[in-house]
Design a protein around this motif. Sequence first.
Motif, PDB file in Angstrom:
ATOM      1  N   ALA A  90       0.823  -1.211   0.000  1.00 21.41           N
ATOM      2  CA  ALA A  90       0.000   0.000   0.000  1.00 21.41           C
ATOM      3  C   ALA A  90       0.855   1.257   0.000  1.00 21.41           C
ATOM      4  CB  ALA A  90      -0.921   0.002   1.221  1.00 21.41           C
ATOM      5  N   ILE A  91       0.618   2.106  -0.991  1.00 21.70           N
ATOM      6  CA  ILE A  91       1.200   3.445  -0.987  1.00 21.70           C
ATOM      7  C   ILE A  91       0.202   4.312  -0.234  1.00 21.70           C
ATOM      8  CG2 ILE A  91       2.034   5.360  -2.381  1.00 21.70           C
ATOM      9  CD1 ILE A  91       2.569   3.392  -4.633  1.00 21.70           C
ATOM     10  N   THR A  92       0.523   4.614   1.020  1.00 22.84           N
ATOM     11  CA  THR A  92      -0.444   5.242   1.913  1.00 22.84           C
ATOM     12  C   THR A  92       0.286   6.148   2.894  1.00 22.84           C
ATOM     13  OG1 THR A  92      -2.246   4.730   3.476  1.00 22.84           O
ATOM     14  CG2 THR A  92      -0.334   3.285   3.509  1.00 22.84           C
TER      15      THR A  92
ATOM     16  N   THR B 282       2.479  10.260   0.974  1.00 26.84           N
ATOM     17  CA  THR B 282       1.777  10.326  -0.316  1.00 26.84           C
ATOM     18  C   THR B 282       1.434  11.748  -0.720  1.00 26.84           C
ATOM     19  OG1 THR B 282      -0.319   9.885   0.834  1.00 26.84           O
ATOM     20  CG2 THR B 282       0.821   8.005  -0.148  1.00 26.84           C
ATOM     21  N   ALA B 283       1.883  12.740   0.055  1.00 25.43           N
ATOM     22  CA  ALA B 283       1.757  14.127  -0.376  1.00 25.43           C
ATOM     23  C   ALA B 283       3.134  14.719  -0.621  1.00 25.43           C
ATOM     24  CB  ALA B 283       0.990  14.948   0.665  1.00 25.43           C
ATOM     25  N   ASN B 284       4.151  13.868  -0.603  1.00 25.50           N
ATOM     26  CA  ASN B 284       5.523  14.301  -0.874  1.00 25.50           C
ATOM     27  C   ASN B 284       5.800  14.051  -2.359  1.00 25.50           C
ATOM     28  OD1 ASN B 284       8.386  14.348  -1.210  1.00 25.50           O
ATOM     29  ND2 ASN B 284       8.641  14.042   0.984  1.00 25.50           N
ATOM     30  N   PRO B 285       5.894  15.101  -3.161  1.00 22.80           N
ATOM     31  CA  PRO B 285       6.011  14.912  -4.612  1.00 22.80           C
ATOM     32  C   PRO B 285       7.194  14.054  -5.041  1.00 22.80           C
ATOM     33  CG  PRO B 285       5.538  17.200  -4.110  1.00 22.80           C
ATOM     34  CD  PRO B 285       5.849  16.532  -2.806  1.00 22.80           C
ATOM     35  N   SER B 286       8.336  14.158  -4.355  1.00 27.71           N
ATOM     36  CA  SER B 286       9.523  13.443  -4.813  1.00 27.71           C
ATOM     37  C   SER B 286       9.346  11.938  -4.720  1.00 27.71           C
ATOM     38  CB  SER B 286      10.758  13.890  -4.028  1.00 27.71           C
ATOM     39  OG  SER B 286      10.628  13.577  -2.657  1.00 27.71           O
ATOM     40  N   VAL B 287       8.816  11.442  -3.599  1.00 23.73           N
ATOM     41  CA  VAL B 287       8.661   9.986  -3.480  1.00 23.73           C
ATOM     42  C   VAL B 287       7.499   9.466  -4.320  1.00 23.73           C
ATOM     43  CG1 VAL B 287       9.788   9.765  -1.235  1.00 23.73           C
ATOM     44  CG2 VAL B 287       7.339  10.238  -1.323  1.00 23.73           C
ATOM     45  N   MET B 288       6.479  10.302  -4.524  1.00 18.51           N
ATOM     46  CA  MET B 288       5.356   9.861  -5.356  1.00 18.51           C
ATOM     47  C   MET B 288       5.748   9.807  -6.826  1.00 18.51           C
ATOM     48  SD  MET B 288       3.097   9.003  -3.292  1.00 18.51           S
ATOM     49  CE  MET B 288       1.788   8.665  -4.457  1.00 18.51           C
ATOM     50  N   MET B 289       6.499  10.800  -7.286  1.00 18.83           N
ATOM     51  CA  MET B 289       6.993  10.763  -8.658  1.00 18.83           C
ATOM     52  C   MET B 289       7.969   9.602  -8.848  1.00 18.83           C
ATOM     53  SD  MET B 289       5.510  13.033 -10.487  1.00 18.83           S
ATOM     54  CE  MET B 289       4.931  14.721 -10.683  1.00 18.83           C
ATOM     55  N   ALA B 290       8.781   9.328  -7.829  1.00 19.42           N
ATOM     56  CA  ALA B 290       9.714   8.199  -7.914  1.00 19.42           C
ATOM     57  C   ALA B 290       8.943   6.889  -8.055  1.00 19.42           C
ATOM     58  CB  ALA B 290      10.606   8.164  -6.675  1.00 19.42           C
ATOM     59  N   ALA B 291       7.851   6.744  -7.298  1.00 18.61           N
ATOM     60  CA  ALA B 291       7.033   5.534  -7.399  1.00 18.61           C
ATOM     61  C   ALA B 291       6.424   5.411  -8.789  1.00 18.61           C
ATOM     62  CB  ALA B 291       5.936   5.546  -6.340  1.00 18.61           C
ATOM     63  N   GLY B 292       5.938   6.537  -9.318  1.00 20.80           N
ATOM     64  CA  GLY B 292       5.343   6.509 -10.650  1.00 20.80           C
ATOM     65  C   GLY B 292       6.358   6.195 -11.737  1.00 20.80           C
TER      66      GLY B 292
ATOM     67  N   PRO C   4       8.327   4.192  -3.664  1.00 22.26           N
ATOM     68  CA  PRO C   4       8.926   3.374  -4.731  1.00 22.26           C
ATOM     69  C   PRO C   4       9.328   1.982  -4.251  1.00 22.26           C
ATOM     70  CG  PRO C   4      10.406   5.167  -4.087  1.00 22.26           C
ATOM     71  CD  PRO C   4       9.081   5.446  -3.469  1.00 22.26           C
ATOM     72  N   LEU C   5       9.742   1.855  -2.988  1.00 20.12           N
ATOM     73  CA  LEU C   5      10.080   0.523  -2.479  1.00 20.12           C
ATOM     74  C   LEU C   5       8.835  -0.333  -2.275  1.00 20.12           C
ATOM     75  CD1 LEU C   5      13.020   0.996   0.077  1.00 20.12           C
ATOM     76  CD2 LEU C   5      13.054  -0.113  -2.175  1.00 20.12           C
ATOM     77  N   VAL C   6       7.716   0.287  -1.977  1.00 22.37           N
ATOM     78  CA  VAL C   6       6.459  -0.470  -1.899  1.00 22.37           C
ATOM     79  C   VAL C   6       6.170  -1.120  -3.255  1.00 22.37           C
ATOM     80  CG1 VAL C   6       3.957  -0.310  -1.603  1.00 22.37           C
ATOM     81  CG2 VAL C   6       5.469   0.915  -0.041  1.00 22.37           C
ATOM     82  N   VAL C   7       6.353  -0.344  -4.322  1.00 22.40           N
ATOM     83  CA  VAL C   7       6.151  -0.886  -5.670  1.00 22.40           C
ATOM     84  C   VAL C   7       7.155  -2.009  -5.938  1.00 22.40           C
ATOM     85  CG1 VAL C   7       6.160  -0.354  -8.143  1.00 22.40           C
ATOM     86  CG2 VAL C   7       5.238   1.312  -6.513  1.00 22.40           C
ATOM     87  N   ALA C   8       8.406  -1.808  -5.523  1.00 21.22           N
ATOM     88  CA  ALA C   8       9.448  -2.814  -5.762  1.00 21.22           C
ATOM     89  C   ALA C   8       9.124  -4.131  -5.058  1.00 21.22           C
ATOM     90  CB  ALA C   8      10.801  -2.282  -5.291  1.00 21.22           C
ATOM     91  N   TYR C   9       8.692  -4.049  -3.823  1.00 21.18           N
ATOM     92  CA  TYR C   9       8.366  -5.278  -3.089  1.00 21.18           C
ATOM     93  C   TYR C   9       7.118  -5.955  -3.660  1.00 21.18           C
ATOM     94  CZ  TYR C   9      11.936  -5.017   0.532  1.00 21.18           C
ATOM     95  OH  TYR C   9      13.136  -5.027   1.197  1.00 21.18           O
ATOM     96  N   ALA C  10       6.193  -5.165  -4.177  1.00 20.93           N
ATOM     97  CA  ALA C  10       5.024  -5.760  -4.831  1.00 20.93           C
ATOM     98  C   ALA C  10       5.444  -6.517  -6.090  1.00 20.93           C
ATOM     99  CB  ALA C  10       4.004  -4.674  -5.173  1.00 20.93           C
ATOM    100  N   LEU C  11       6.378  -5.933  -6.836  1.00 20.72           N
ATOM    101  CA  LEU C  11       6.882  -6.606  -8.040  1.00 20.72           C
ATOM    102  C   LEU C  11       7.605  -7.902  -7.673  1.00 20.72           C
ATOM    103  CD1 LEU C  11       8.304  -3.447  -9.856  1.00 20.72           C
ATOM    104  CD2 LEU C  11       6.407  -4.852 -10.686  1.00 20.72           C
TER     105      LEU C  11
END
Length: 434
Positions: free
Chosen positions: A209-211, A216-226, A331-338
């Motif tokens: 979960a990206i939560t 999730t209001a920090n642009p740098s980590v959200m753009m990195a996840a995207g 971005p690490l949440v996405v990585a662990y999901a992958l």
Amino acid sequence: AEAAMLDQPLPLLLPAVVGCHLTGQLPPGATATDLVLTINQALRAHGVVGKFVEFFGAGARALSLADRATVSNMAPEYGATMGFFPADETTMAYLLQTGREPARVEAIRAFLKHQMLWADEAAPPPAFSSVVEVNLSGVVPCVAGPKRPHDRVPLSGMKADWQACLANPKSGFKGFGVAAPDRQATVQTAVQSTGEKVKLTHGSVVVAAITSCTNTANPSVMMAAGLLAKRAVERGLGVSSSIKTSLSPGSQAVSEYLRQAGLQQFLDKLNFHCVGFGCMTCVGNTGELDSGVAKAVEGSKLIAAAVLSGNRNFEARIHPLAAATYLASPPLVVAYALAGTVSIDFATEPLGKDKDGKAVFLKDIWPSDAEVASCVAQHVKPEVFRTVYQEMEKGNARWRELSAPSSPLYPWEKGSTYLSPPPFFAGFTPAPPT
């Protein structure tokens, strides 16, 4: 509040103020989440329960406002009453970036300076009760868990730490007490909703979960996840349907700039759909797992894992079937999901294979700091925030259709079991009794 209204004294104990001296600068690849998990561990070790924490130094001044907010928001986890960064020009720049009118920003600047709340770089540091030193240059990618937010684990040592946690006594914060013969247990199951056949083991990720409002209001980590999601999709990687994925931004502006940057579509393809805004998985509102996955985990007593970008990961908080919970950057949440598991060494083991059968490692799809900064500069604009704020003030059609009283005082409803007037104010008159 009632004491103030009734003109009664309110004694307050002046808290100790701990200074957190930040020096150096974040190395390439380190995120605001890595920083806050590092600070969290240091402040927990120092002991700041019931105290104020003020961040100061060249390292503090170099942080963006969003990064400062990420650090301050974790004050409950490091035990402080509050985490505080004095306002400065970076603060004013954020107000302008998020759509505030220049005249209002000038008034805020003048007020803060008049009240002596403005950060003065030339002045010597305040006389703190104690000082904690944190060198930003030593921050490395990390996670925290599996049961407490201050049990930080460098990403490079995550797999070894996980294996140790399986073996450690269950009574500890870093253990599950799995007997040696059972540590390689696997369970075959089918995802009820999709029919996908999956193999679950200890450490299999069942929630990603990206939560959390600030992460999730920090642009740098959200753009990195995207950006990471974009590269993963382009390489042909995907996320198993056995994982309950979600994206719950802290602001509607996040969804808008992800859409404008063309990144939300790639998060969608990895099943990180926007499920709403505000507190969700981070406060335990995860919802049910797929029934096929839930039965497999429950029946086999596997130690399944949740990975989220929230602040808290106490046992069973996120989901009762996710015994292990790790805090990580978006971005690490996405990585662990992958990857589908927390039992992985990202440096030596691939996330998966691309369309040509070639191994894809995390380093192959991790965006550079320059790419992230460029994306933020292009798409996080004042217009985005102004548009979102205007729509919020209007509300949607259903909100506008609600009937609401327009009286200046709240019209108490007799018989209400939810909101009732406090009885000790009954019979009050404008003039005090004689």
